[in-house]
Design an enzyme around this catalytic site. Sequence first.
Site, PDB file in Angstrom:
ATOM      1  N   ASN A 470       0.831  -1.205   0.000  1.00 10.89           N
ATOM      2  CA  ASN A 470       0.000   0.000   0.000  1.00 10.89           C
ATOM      3  C   ASN A 470       0.864   1.254   0.000  1.00 10.89           C
ATOM      4  OD1 ASN A 470       0.888  -0.508   2.689  1.00 10.89           O
ATOM      5  ND2 ASN A 470      -0.649   0.932   3.435  1.00 10.89           N
ATOM      6  N   CYS A 472       1.805   3.137   2.405  1.00 13.65           N
ATOM      7  CA  CYS A 472       2.732   3.274   3.532  1.00 13.65           C
ATOM      8  C   CYS A 472       3.492   1.993   3.859  1.00 13.65           C
ATOM      9  CB  CYS A 472       1.988   3.771   4.772  1.00 13.65           C
ATOM     10  SG  CYS A 472       1.195   5.380   4.535  1.00 13.65           S
ATOM     11  N   GLU A 474       2.872  -1.097   4.853  1.00 18.19           N
ATOM     12  CA  GLU A 474       2.630  -2.034   5.953  1.00 18.19           C
ATOM     13  C   GLU A 474       1.543  -3.060   5.648  1.00 18.19           C
ATOM     14  OE1 GLU A 474      -0.647   0.939   6.863  1.00 18.19           O
ATOM     15  OE2 GLU A 474       1.286   0.883   5.843  1.00 18.19           O
ATOM     16  N   ALA A 654      -0.615  11.328  12.071  1.00 17.02           N
ATOM     17  CA  ALA A 654      -1.748  12.196  12.373  1.00 17.02           C
ATOM     18  C   ALA A 654      -2.442  11.787  13.664  1.00 17.02           C
ATOM     19  CB  ALA A 654      -2.730  12.187  11.207  1.00 17.02           C
TER      20      ALA A 654
END
EC number: 1.17.4.1
Length: 822
Positions: A470, A472, A474, A654
């Site tokens: 994906n 990111c 992971e 975030a």
Amino acid sequence: MDHSDVYEPYTFSGKHHVRMYDFSKLTPMWNKDASTPPRKFADMHIASTVAMELYNIERELLNMGHLSGMETMMVDVRKSPEMIPSTINMRDHITRLVNKMKPICRFDERLYSLCGELVHLRIELREVPLDTWLLSKKLNLKYEVVDNIRRYRAHIEMDMLRFYGSIHPWLKRLGLQSALKYEEYLVELEDGKKESLCQFFVRLAAAAATEASMKKPFMTTLTTGVANWRTTFTTFFLALANQLFVPSTPCMLFLGREGTSTASCYLMDPRTNNTQDTLKAITEDVVPHLLARGGIGISLQHLNGKFGLMHVMKVLDSLVMAANVNESRPTGICVYLEPWHADIMSALNMRGMVAAEESRRCDNVFLALWSCDLLFKRYLRHVNGEKNVIWTLFDSRASILTKLHSEEFEKEYERLESEGLGVASIPIRDMMFAIIKSAASTGSPFILFKDACNRHYITNTQGDAIAGSNLCTEIIQKTDANTNGVCSLASINLARCVRNIDGNRQFDFDALRYAVRLATVFVNAIMEGSDVPTEKSHSGRERNRSMGIGVQGFHTAFLSMGLDLCDERARSLNKLIFEFMLLEAMTVSCEFCERGLPPFADFSNSYYARGRLHFDGWANVELAAVEEWNMLRDRIVSAGLYNAQFIALMPTAASAQVTEVSEGFSPLFSNMFSKVTSTGELLRPNIQLMEELRTIYLDNENQRLATIAALESANWNIQTALGNKPECHSLLKYKTAFDYDQALLIDLCSDRAPFVDQSQSMTLFITETADGTLLASRVMNLLLHAYKAGLKTGMYYCKIRKATNAGVFCGDGELTCSSCVL
């Protein structure tokens, strides 16, 4: 921050060992002697309540000596109720006050907390009554969620009273960045109004409870008592408000609202081999997911002919830039290529300062190498002295390689190579040079190990190998031309699992397992109720029901126990945490099936059906819960698993801001993180460090300030500033990500890897040498270390700290990297 008084011990009871909790002890009801009464959410007398709280804060600031020369309101509404300022005037005053106070937060952690409280007052001035919130067209709550909130309103308002009694005051003082991030997540309503923080938690809990109530096993796994909508709502509401686990950003923004998606990750493999079909796939599949604010990982390995790839990259780059204009959740795309792709060298030179030409610059798209073991094996041959080791690039005639991994891949690669089908041959050293140069200059490519990802997958993928991850790095899922990978995420706040036990700060594994149980049910519930943009994604979600339960506050938790991340006690605890996370998540998923829900679609073809678990693919794994694993193994073979995947260690940049803890499983980026953005300065001090510093110099404020000044001069590097101060010896544990030996951090990832059935977004943090150079061998040696450790993700970002100042290049184009000696 001391969180030890929030959660009591959990007891084990019932057939399935449900961790029960006496919620009446979770948070005390409102103390009638407190200076400020709980929010009267029925009639919303906001202005007078906020004015009173603002008066108290300004008095506190005045006593601390921070209001000298500043404008104040100082209206005691108890004595002068007719003098209540307007809500607009109070909001403007709060904004000015916070802006003036923010720079001083670097020297006083109490001020950082008070500034957070001021921002929460600004939020409260925009609140609306519950009925107005329910009917907001901008919020656009789902009908069934509204219906349940109305039906159980009396019960919900009791939980809201508990929230305003003790949870809300605690949240308000977590810190400035927490308050600002919550303010960002709260939904904008009509007429300049805003969702309140309490309504935010009601929305999340009500939406999850509504979906859970449609599948009874979701509810019954949470309790051995009565399982209904009300008890499920309360369970979620209190856990979310107390930050025991934290939903993903899409979930916080969109859960419970019509026409939105709460999935975080989408994985695509269109398998198109020409520009026309690829553009069609982009239009039909990529664009809808971008508009749904999902992060996308897409394999373009099959697009491997002449004059195609880089033009398509440019299209994707423009799409990302256009999709992110004025959006509350910017998103992105990561393109996955194997290192033998004919255009790999062009792709490595598409970002930042290494971009060969403007027409091919793609600063809004990330590149990830889906790297075979053979690339590293050949580089090791070069390192060991073999001459003329080459790397061969192929075009679409070698597309069979995308379907293979491990030894089968290597045999076919060498056969194609021997038959002269390569389009270019590059010295292996030059190939690695290009990869490291791009990483050091732009932060990427991300690097994942194709063979490890396929070897440890839940099914045999030989002949139809997994093609990418994906955005990111992971999430590891099987995709194809007709099915997208989809994953919904949540993270356990490990800092909330540290408690005072017999006078010592210890890790509470009962709290951890309870948090994982709740998160597992929560994520499954939101998957049931979330829309997905396309039929391909719907198919992928239904086929696998893949979850990604990760962590945040890993470093914060260890620091609160006085542990350095790399000492032996920490390494042991690291393994235990993730073993019990996987154990609990799989236990809950198995319980779903034991209670009547069907296993995921491919269960019968998976290794699980044969009793093989993820850690069985790793050598010399020592289990702490051998007996419980053995029992679970038998239960899985008998009943199945509702979900295909469980643990994924994502970045939490975030969501960790709302909790004021360290990001994901990484060490703290800085002891005083400061970043100037288009909306102002983002400031996050290390509160634990500053509180400990205040304790050390409790009776000597001048010395405390002098020590902070020394830290400022040393860019908050503890060893540099305080290494010679014996009274500050306990502070040496506050190392940042750049201070740690990166090989030791990789070892931590390796230790937990058997229990991470997806992957880990592992970033490398590297500091230039004193002369401002960076040896390529430093990065390469770390990649080799990750490869030899058997990790799936070898590198997410490569973050470089400049030797001359505190500037850090993070791969986002905001700073330029130093020159590299390669």
